[in-house]
Design an enzyme around this catalytic site. Structure first.
Site, PDB file in Angstrom:
ATOM      1  N   THR A 344       0.848  -1.175   0.000  1.00  0.00           N
ATOM      2  CA  THR A 344       0.000   0.000   0.000  1.00  0.00           C
ATOM      3  C   THR A 344       0.890   1.234   0.000  1.00  0.00           C
ATOM      4  O   THR A 344       2.065   1.153   0.328  1.00  0.00           O
ATOM      5  CB  THR A 344      -0.879  -0.007   1.275  1.00  0.00           C
ATOM      6  OG1 THR A 344      -1.618  -1.230   1.335  1.00  0.00           O
ATOM      7  CG2 THR A 344      -1.861   1.146   1.308  1.00  0.00           C
ATOM      8  N   GLY A 427      -1.554  -4.637   5.645  1.00  0.00           N
ATOM      9  CA  GLY A 427      -2.923  -5.121   5.754  1.00  0.00           C
ATOM     10  C   GLY A 427      -3.381  -5.123   7.197  1.00  0.00           C
ATOM     11  O   GLY A 427      -3.954  -4.164   7.711  1.00  0.00           O
TER      12      GLY A 427
END
Length: 530
Positions: A344, A427
């Site tokens: 991310t 995550g």
């Protein structure tokens, strides 16, 4: 290891890649506001951090409007294809959705729509000017960062399997080295089309049609019609109070509410009385995380398909109940979460007009689905691979549904004004790292750079692992490990400043209006003030 913490009065940008931070500072100096800069940073990250993010992924924005004081949020996550049902995979012999390739591309990418939505409402500079830096880096190239080079080694097999990825991110079929020039002419063409024709170019226009048709041809559930149907949405942020601060997150389908639950639980105790580097601290944090994750995993999905009892989950009485349960369970509780991707990019921008933007974006796994339909330069995310094929579970695959989403940009206010923008890669780690930073600043009185550099813990598992462990950065705390194991934890020491523990960025805004920016020493990032 401590990065320099820049301070300024005019504005601040913090991003996981220095070229993106530099872009944001340039946009602010060119007369743009924080939203203009945020969109430009987001687009550049999609070029220079292609293993983490790109226009084939999703994005979430949390925005403080300096004129009105309103905090708004945009959910830029894509929905599943119209034909997405479990039987489609089950009839092909799958017990779960594949994690790579065309069959992993289940959801429409929502990022480009999100750029347009936030810019249309708040932007000031011309759209083409905001898109220009990303186009230049895609067309003219950029030097591969340490992170990108490292991931081309790890993902060599997947990069070799896709013709576009092979040609773009490998040298004669071998991994990149740090500093190698990376040029993406097809991505430059795609971004140029978006700059000239707006968000529709990605959805109802030529690019969306080409990607949708190629994906369907290659066996994906996605079609051009799915692209044409996509729209993100403005949503009302959710929040809770924590020791005279107000902490904001996006509502489901993101996991942001899990952090708010953790803070509500920890507010039941005087956390500053617990030594930050003690086994008691890590045990307390881990058990708090497990309590929140239990409810997160029980309920989180697209709220348009299943009721999520947020009012109860975020209530202070419910937090007291969970805290009471924890006190009567001094040993480590059992909890097995689903394996999640961790790749991310989070960034933040603030300006001297009171505008502040906390945003995050992702392809889900590293290089997403590792699939570029039609060689159009857009790597499709594999976020939809997290859907379940079990219709008894809340996150079961259904048509036009948004999956359980890990992305969660954070914002904190104090006395009604922005106090902190924060977020991280990872995550399972996103709520945990935000918790570490928040408690580091509010309870342990650290500055933002010190809080980001703190030794981290990470409870849970990432894809490819079979069990939950408690990972702790190894900074010569062997006595802590043995005592945590005595509590019943399975401890897994990781290296000091390990990228596995996420790449956080943050901006702190003082009561006097001074911006302090921080980039994670675990990343290729930089904070730049103007």
């Amino acid at each position: 290891m401590m990065n320099l913490m820049p301070r300024s009065r005019k504005g601040m940008v913090a991003a996981p890649h220095y070229l993106a931070s530099q872009t944001g500072a340039f946009i602010l100096q060119s007369g743009g506001n924080a939203v203009d800069a945020a969109v430009a940073v987001s687009a550049v990250l999609g070029v220079v951090y292609p293993h983490m993010t790109g226009p084939g992924g999703d994005a979430f924005f949390l925005i403080h409007d300096g004129k009105t004081g309103e905090i708004t949020a945009y959910n830029g996550s894509g929905r599943s294809a119209a034909g997405a049902v479990p039987e489609w995979y089950l009839n092909k012999g799958y017990t779960s959705i594949p994690q790579r390739g065309p069959l992993a591309a289940v959801t429409v990418p929502g990022m480009v729509d999100a750029w347009a939505a936030v810019w249309n409402r708040y932007g000031r500079l011309p759209w083409a000017e905001v898109m220009a830096p990303a186009i230049r880096y895609a067309k003219e190239g950029f030097p591969a960062s340490p992170s990108l080079a490292r991931w081309t080694v790890r993902d060599l097999e997947w990069l070799q399997a896709d013709p576009y990825l092979y040609q773009t991110f490998l040298k004669a079929g071998q991994p990149l080295e740090e500093g190698d020039l990376v040029i993406q002419p097809k991505l430059a063409e795609a971004m140029q089309g978006i700059a000239e024709h707006g968000r529709d170019y990605m959805y109802t226009g030529l690019l969306g049609q080409q990607i949708g048709q190629a994906a369907a041809h290659d066996g994906s559930l996605l079609t051009a019609e799915d692209f044409a149907a996509h729209r993100g949405e403005w949503v009302e942020p959710i929040s809770t109070s924590y020791r005279d601060h107000q902490v904001y997150q996006l509502p489901p389908n993101t996991q942001g509410f899990s952090l708010l639950m953790m803070l509500n639980m920890l507010e039941q105790t005087e956390l500053s009385s617990v030594a930050r580097f003690s086994p008691e601290f890590y045990h307390l944090m881990t058990e708090t995380v497990k309590k929140a994750f239990r409810d997160r995993d029980r309920y989180l999905t697209d709220p348009g398909f299943r009721h999520i009892p947020l009012e109860r989950l975020l209530s202070k009485p419910y937090a007291h109940k969970l805290w009471y349960e924890m006190q009567y369970q001094p040993q480590a509780a059992e909890h097995l979460s689903a394996a999640m991707g961790q790749d991310t990019a989070y960034a933040a921008v603030a300006d001297d007009e009171g505008n502040a933007v906390s945003f995050i974006q992702s392809l889900y796994f590293d290089f997403g689905s590792a699939y570029v339909p039609g060689g159009q330069g857009v790597i499709l995310q594999n976020r939809g691979s997290f859907f379940s094929l079990d219709d008894r579970l809340p996150n079961v695959l259904e048509p036009r549904k948004r999956t359980f989403h890990t992305l969660m940009p954070g914002m904190v206010t104090k006395n009604g004004r922005p106090y902190l923008l924060l977020g991280t890669q990872g995550g399972e780690g996103q709520p945990q790292t935000q918790l570490s930073i928040l408690t580091g600043m509010i309870d342990y009185k650290l500055n933002i750079q010190q809080a980001i550099a703190l030794p981290r813990w990470l409870y849970g598992r990432t894809w490819g692992t079979l069990s939950d462990t408690l990972k702790i950065e190894n900074r010569s705390y062997e006595d802590i490990y043995s005592r945590l194991e005595a509590y019943g934890h399975t401890v897994e020491p990781v290296s000091d400043y390990d990228a596995l523990m996420g790449e956080a960025q943050g901006i702190h805004i003082s009561e006097q209006g001074v911006f302090s920016g921080a980039a994670d020493p675990r990343s290729d990032g930089m904070a730049i003030g103007i």
